[in-house]
Design an enzyme around this catalytic site. Structure first.
Site, PDB file in Angstrom:
ATOM      1  N   TRP A 162      66.556  46.006  29.731  1.00 40.67           N
ATOM      2  CA  TRP A 162      65.497  46.737  29.027  1.00 40.67           C
ATOM      3  C   TRP A 162      66.151  47.684  28.050  1.00 40.67           C
ATOM      4  O   TRP A 162      67.154  48.325  28.391  1.00 40.67           O
ATOM      5  CB  TRP A 162      64.675  47.531  30.062  1.00 40.67           C
ATOM      6  N   SER A 185      71.335  45.147  34.044  1.00 41.17           N
ATOM      7  CA  SER A 185      70.413  46.278  34.147  1.00 41.17           C
ATOM      8  C   SER A 185      69.092  45.843  34.793  1.00 41.17           C
ATOM      9  O   SER A 185      69.075  45.407  35.933  1.00 41.17           O
ATOM     10  CB  SER A 185      70.206  46.902  32.766  1.00 41.17           C
ATOM     11  N   MET A 186      67.979  45.927  34.054  1.00 37.67           N
ATOM     12  CA  MET A 186      66.706  45.476  34.612  1.00 37.67           C
ATOM     13  C   MET A 186      66.780  44.037  35.078  1.00 37.67           C
ATOM     14  O   MET A 186      66.146  43.655  36.071  1.00 37.67           O
ATOM     15  CB  MET A 186      65.605  45.629  33.563  1.00 37.67           C
ATOM     16  N   ASP A 206      78.289  55.276  33.787  1.00 38.01           N
ATOM     17  CA  ASP A 206      76.962  54.774  33.419  1.00 38.01           C
ATOM     18  C   ASP A 206      75.943  55.893  33.585  1.00 38.01           C
ATOM     19  O   ASP A 206      75.612  56.277  34.707  1.00 38.01           O
ATOM     20  CB  ASP A 206      76.594  53.581  34.306  1.00 38.01           C
ATOM     21  N   HIS A 266      76.918  52.183  30.256  1.00 38.78           N
ATOM     22  CA  HIS A 266      75.950  51.180  30.697  1.00 38.78           C
ATOM     23  C   HIS A 266      76.101  49.855  29.961  1.00 38.78           C
ATOM     24  O   HIS A 266      76.149  48.796  30.577  1.00 38.78           O
ATOM     25  CB  HIS A 266      74.535  51.739  30.488  1.00 38.78           C
TER      26      HIS A 266
END
Length: 273
Positions: free
Chosen positions: A29, A95-96, A224, A253
């Site tokens: 995202w 991530s997402m 991150d 990240h």
């Protein structure tokens, strides 16, 4: 452009490059499949078939008003896997997207999957509550939503810098790349962007962790600031049976850019074995 249609009528855009063992790259995202282009290009050159797709509501996929819960998102992934008749695939969730991998493993029994990779992933549970005191306070996610509603481009400008670890003394990411990243994010609908904040910020994947019955690699940067290592990567690796944790010291990240070559090499090495 290439699409598949889900059972609820959503058109999902996907790229399917190369031949060999399939690697499915699931974006984070608020981006889309294009975030993976460097990795996809290099992995194809190393003999892999690489599939990436735009999550519903993002990029070139349809922009429905509903369906942004992880059960539905994992069903979309299952539809793609079935449509392309993938076998022994390596699922890579960033991530997402790590949540989609986790929910797919539990909800769909890891069908067609030979290995899994979680990169800077939101698993096992981000939200701070009585059962997760080290998590991220709900006010952070509420702030994301408020800022998206008020000034989405302005929010994304600041978020992009955090995403890649850009600070006053850090200039490893060009302004052009940041602008390109923002452009990817703005292809999503506002509704999907907000709904997915709620999804990745509040979904508890702890029960999904035991469903990883294939070799699993967890990759996370120690700096991150978007998905803290101690809350996510470190815990996920401990909860997934037999998982291997690869720590990127000092990395932020957005490892797909800041650690381009290292991440690509690690993905290839893991998929090849």
């Amino acid at each position: 452009m290439t699409y598949l249609q889900t059972k609820d009528g959503v058109d999902l855009y996907y790229k399917d490059w190369g031949t060999g063992r399939p690697i499915v790259l699931i974006h984070g995202w608020p981006l889309n499949a294009d975030m993976w282009d460097y990795q996809a290009d290099k992995l194809v050159d190393q003999g892999f078939r690489v599939i990436s797709y735009d999550r519903r509501g993002f990029g070139r996929s349809s922009q429905p008003g509903t369906g942004f819960d992880y059960d539905t998102l994992s069903d979309d992934l299952a539809a793609l896997m079935e449509h392309l008749e993938l076998e022994n695939a390596v699922l890579v969730g960033f991530s997402m997207g790590g949540g989609e991998v986790a929910r797919y493993m539990s909800r769909h029994g890891g069908k067609r999957v030979g290995k899994a990779v979680l990169v800077s992933a939101v698993t096992p549970y981000l939200l701070k509550d009585d059962t997760n005191p080290d998590g991220v306070d709900k006010s952070v996610f509420d702030g994301f939503i408020s800022d998206l509603e008020k000034d989405r481009p302005g929010f994304l400008t600041g978020f992009g810098k955090q995403f890649y670890g850009v600070g006053p003394l850090t200039f490893s990411v060009s302004s052009d790349y940041l602008a390109w990243t923002q452009g990817l994010a703005l292809q999503a609908s506002l509704r999907s962007s907000i709904a997915c904040v709620r999804a990745f910020g509040t979904t508890d994947f702890r029960a999904d962790m035991t469903a990883f019955t294939v070799p699993t690699l967890v990759i996370h940067g120690t700096k991150d600031a978007t998905v803290p290592f101690e809350v996510s990567g470190e815990k996920a690796a401990k909860m997934i049976p037999g998982a291997h944790l690869k720590v990127y010291e000092g990395a932020p990240h957005g490892l797909h850019y800041t650690e381009q070559e290292k991440l690509t090499s690690d993905l290839a090495d893991f998929a090849r074995v």
